[in-house]
Motif scaffolding. Sequence first.
Motif, PDB file in Angstrom:
ATOM      1  N   ILE A  50      20.632  37.930  45.267  1.00 41.11           N
ATOM      2  CA  ILE A  50      20.911  38.671  46.499  1.00 41.11           C
ATOM      3  C   ILE A  50      22.248  39.379  46.335  1.00 41.11           C
ATOM      4  N   ASN A  51      22.204  40.684  46.479  1.00 41.94           N
ATOM      5  CA  ASN A  51      23.418  41.485  46.388  1.00 41.94           C
ATOM      6  C   ASN A  51      24.036  41.594  47.782  1.00 41.94           C
ATOM      7  N   VAL A  52      25.274  41.180  47.943  1.00 45.28           N
ATOM      8  CA  VAL A  52      25.963  41.192  49.227  1.00 45.28           C
ATOM      9  C   VAL A  52      27.137  42.168  49.135  1.00 45.28           C
ATOM     10  N   GLU A  53      27.127  43.176  49.994  1.00 43.51           N
ATOM     11  CA  GLU A  53      28.206  44.146  50.015  1.00 43.51           C
ATOM     12  C   GLU A  53      28.626  44.415  51.456  1.00 43.51           C
ATOM     13  N   TRP A  54      29.857  44.786  51.611  1.00 44.86           N
ATOM     14  CA  TRP A  54      30.394  45.122  52.932  1.00 44.86           C
ATOM     15  C   TRP A  54      30.377  46.642  53.074  1.00 44.86           C
ATOM     16  N   CYS A  55      29.503  47.114  53.922  1.00 49.05           N
ATOM     17  CA  CYS A  55      29.333  48.557  54.110  1.00 49.05           C
ATOM     18  C   CYS A  55      30.109  48.990  55.356  1.00 49.05           C
ATOM     19  N   ASN A  56      31.208  49.634  55.151  1.00 51.47           N
ATOM     20  CA  ASN A  56      32.024  50.096  56.280  1.00 51.47           C
ATOM     21  C   ASN A  56      32.347  51.575  56.187  1.00 51.47           C
ATOM     22  N   GLN A  57      31.561  52.308  55.423  1.00 49.19           N
ATOM     23  CA  GLN A  57      31.780  53.736  55.285  1.00 49.19           C
ATOM     24  C   GLN A  57      30.611  54.503  55.880  1.00 49.19           C
ATOM     25  N   ASP A 107      36.998  41.147  34.868  1.00 50.14           N
ATOM     26  CA  ASP A 107      37.076  40.040  35.815  1.00 50.14           C
ATOM     27  C   ASP A 107      36.047  40.220  36.924  1.00 50.14           C
ATOM     28  N   ASN A 108      36.327  39.658  38.115  1.00 50.66           N
ATOM     29  CA  ASN A 108      35.358  39.672  39.213  1.00 50.66           C
ATOM     30  C   ASN A 108      35.035  41.076  39.730  1.00 50.66           C
ATOM     31  N   THR A 109      35.903  42.032  39.482  1.00 51.89           N
ATOM     32  CA  THR A 109      35.632  43.383  39.971  1.00 51.89           C
ATOM     33  C   THR A 109      34.432  44.020  39.288  1.00 51.89           C
ATOM     34  N   SER A 110      34.035  43.463  38.146  1.00 47.25           N
ATOM     35  CA  SER A 110      32.882  44.008  37.430  1.00 47.25           C
ATOM     36  C   SER A 110      31.609  43.213  37.680  1.00 47.25           C
ATOM     37  N   VAL A 111      31.683  42.224  38.574  1.00 47.37           N
ATOM     38  CA  VAL A 111      30.527  41.381  38.866  1.00 47.37           C
ATOM     39  C   VAL A 111      29.872  41.859  40.163  1.00 47.37           C
ATOM     40  N   VAL A 112      28.555  41.837  40.204  1.00 44.84           N
ATOM     41  CA  VAL A 112      27.836  42.238  41.407  1.00 44.84           C
ATOM     42  C   VAL A 112      28.198  41.287  42.546  1.00 44.84           C
ATOM     43  N   PRO A 113      28.561  41.776  43.722  1.00 42.81           N
ATOM     44  CA  PRO A 113      28.922  40.885  44.839  1.00 42.81           C
ATOM     45  C   PRO A 113      27.764  39.966  45.216  1.00 42.81           C
ATOM     46  N   TYR A 114      28.097  38.752  45.529  1.00 43.79           N
ATOM     47  CA  TYR A 114      27.072  37.779  45.863  1.00 43.79           C
ATOM     48  C   TYR A 114      27.620  36.818  46.907  1.00 43.79           C
ATOM     49  N   ASN A 115      26.729  35.994  47.455  1.00 40.03           N
ATOM     50  CA  ASN A 115      27.103  34.953  48.394  1.00 40.03           C
ATOM     51  C   ASN A 115      26.491  33.648  47.915  1.00 40.03           C
ATOM     52  N   LYS A 116      27.333  32.677  47.698  1.00 39.45           N
ATOM     53  CA  LYS A 116      26.875  31.424  47.107  1.00 39.45           C
ATOM     54  C   LYS A 116      25.873  30.707  48.005  1.00 39.45           C
ATOM     55  N   GLU A 124      33.850  30.467  45.511  1.00 41.02           N
ATOM     56  CA  GLU A 124      34.018  31.538  44.552  1.00 41.02           C
ATOM     57  C   GLU A 124      34.126  30.978  43.148  1.00 41.02           C
ATOM     58  N   ILE A 125      33.773  31.776  42.193  1.00 41.50           N
ATOM     59  CA  ILE A 125      33.871  31.419  40.782  1.00 41.50           C
ATOM     60  C   ILE A 125      34.517  32.590  40.058  1.00 41.50           C
ATOM     61  N   MET A 126      35.555  32.334  39.317  1.00 40.57           N
ATOM     62  CA  MET A 126      36.188  33.374  38.529  1.00 40.57           C
ATOM     63  C   MET A 126      35.437  33.492  37.211  1.00 40.57           C
ATOM     64  N   VAL A 127      34.920  34.653  36.962  1.00 46.07           N
ATOM     65  CA  VAL A 127      34.131  34.896  35.764  1.00 46.07           C
ATOM     66  C   VAL A 127      34.858  35.927  34.920  1.00 46.07           C
ATOM     67  N   PHE A 128      35.086  35.595  33.662  1.00 49.56           N
ATOM     68  CA  PHE A 128      35.746  36.523  32.754  1.00 49.56           C
ATOM     69  C   PHE A 128      34.796  36.819  31.601  1.00 49.56           C
ATOM     70  N   PHE A 129      34.581  38.093  31.347  1.00 52.09           N
ATOM     71  CA  PHE A 129      33.766  38.526  30.229  1.00 52.09           C
ATOM     72  C   PHE A 129      34.694  39.046  29.139  1.00 52.09           C
ATOM     73  N   VAL A 130      34.585  38.492  28.003  1.00 57.54           N
ATOM     74  CA  VAL A 130      35.403  38.898  26.869  1.00 57.54           C
ATOM     75  C   VAL A 130      34.479  39.493  25.823  1.00 57.54           C
ATOM     76  N   GLU A 131      34.625  40.782  25.632  1.00 54.34           N
ATOM     77  CA  GLU A 131      33.773  41.457  24.666  1.00 54.34           C
ATOM     78  C   GLU A 131      34.660  42.344  23.803  1.00 54.34           C
ATOM     79  N   LYS A 132      34.762  41.928  22.556  1.00 57.58           N
ATOM     80  CA  LYS A 132      35.651  42.607  21.626  1.00 57.58           C
ATOM     81  C   LYS A 132      37.074  42.619  22.203  1.00 57.58           C
ATOM     82  N   SER A 133      37.598  43.791  22.486  1.00 55.19           N
ATOM     83  CA  SER A 133      38.975  43.863  22.974  1.00 55.19           C
ATOM     84  C   SER A 133      39.065  44.097  24.473  1.00 55.19           C
ATOM     85  N   SER A 134      37.928  44.154  25.177  1.00 56.98           N
ATOM     86  CA  SER A 134      37.943  44.421  26.606  1.00 56.98           C
ATOM     87  C   SER A 134      37.754  43.131  27.390  1.00 56.98           C
ATOM     88  N   VAL A 135      38.471  43.024  28.499  1.00 57.24           N
ATOM     89  CA  VAL A 135      38.375  41.866  29.377  1.00 57.24           C
ATOM     90  C   VAL A 135      38.020  42.352  30.780  1.00 57.24           C
TER      91      VAL A 135
END
Length: 334
Positions: free
Chosen positions: A43-50, A24-33, A11-22
Amino acid sequence: MVMVIPYTEDEIMVFFVEKSSVMDNTSVVPYNKTLLKRYQAHINVEWCNQAGSIKYLFKYIYKGHDRASVCFVPINQENQNKENIDEIKDYYSCRYISACEASWRIFSYDIHYRTPSVVRLPFHLPGQQQVIYESFDDLDDILDKLSVASSMFSEWFKCNQNYPEARTLTYVEFPTKFVWKADKRYWKPRKKGFSFGRIHAVSPSLGEAYYLRILLNKVKGPTTFAQIRTVNSVEYPTFRDACYACGLSDDDNEYVEAIVEASFTGTGYYLRSLFCTLLMSESMSRPEFVWETTWIYLSGDILYKQRIALKHLGLELNEEQVKNLTLFEIESFY
């Protein structure tokens, strides 16, 4: 500005800092390294359980053939009345078949098939078979029909009378040697192919229907309901008693022992609560047996509570009165 901080091996922690908003990973498209490195692609990786995700993934499979709506519109002349146009006749629903599907059909390949074949085997208690009729049908005419008393389950009894081979099979094994003719409503010996039989599931809360289902997996060749309830030449009054005689149901001694053991440290209120929990879980095959064996423990404080409530320390109650008061206390838990 983008900051990439190593977090773990995968995993990689990615932080986007744009003006006053921060973000984290919740805003990144899920992936598999591993997949990214192997296929060198996004490749978009998501867990579909619904249920909604499953519908989204597979809804196109069940939409049928590709279709196109074509509308033929006649050219209106200057002297033609537009009100005479029949819009229903001008509308056609056309189906488009691709070259691959057309070739498949030309060579008469299977479009769909089912293997192995499974037959759903319904059953019912005596006189409780389902009757299907229209809302405008006369009730007397419905009852006079021969098909009312002719169900797949009742015809199994008749087939056991007519075919010696049928008496060697259980209800579940029956479709392996016989075929159900729905149009004429009778079982016919199978000449080719094979099929498996499956009895639909029944909840223990249904009582006799549940125990009848258990017996149908063991009893061979019965011709009446009474023969299903007969074990070692003894006809039992209920299917539950027949299950107990066959050893197909537990004797509930473990529940009796649990209540007796709990009586060493538990109060009467706790024991009644425990008994009520066992009743609601529907795990006991013979609740009345557990009650008759343990009611003396369940009613340990009943007499004391009645003396306090009535302010009569010399009050005495007979056995029947104590049982009724204990049952009343148990009923209050529901």
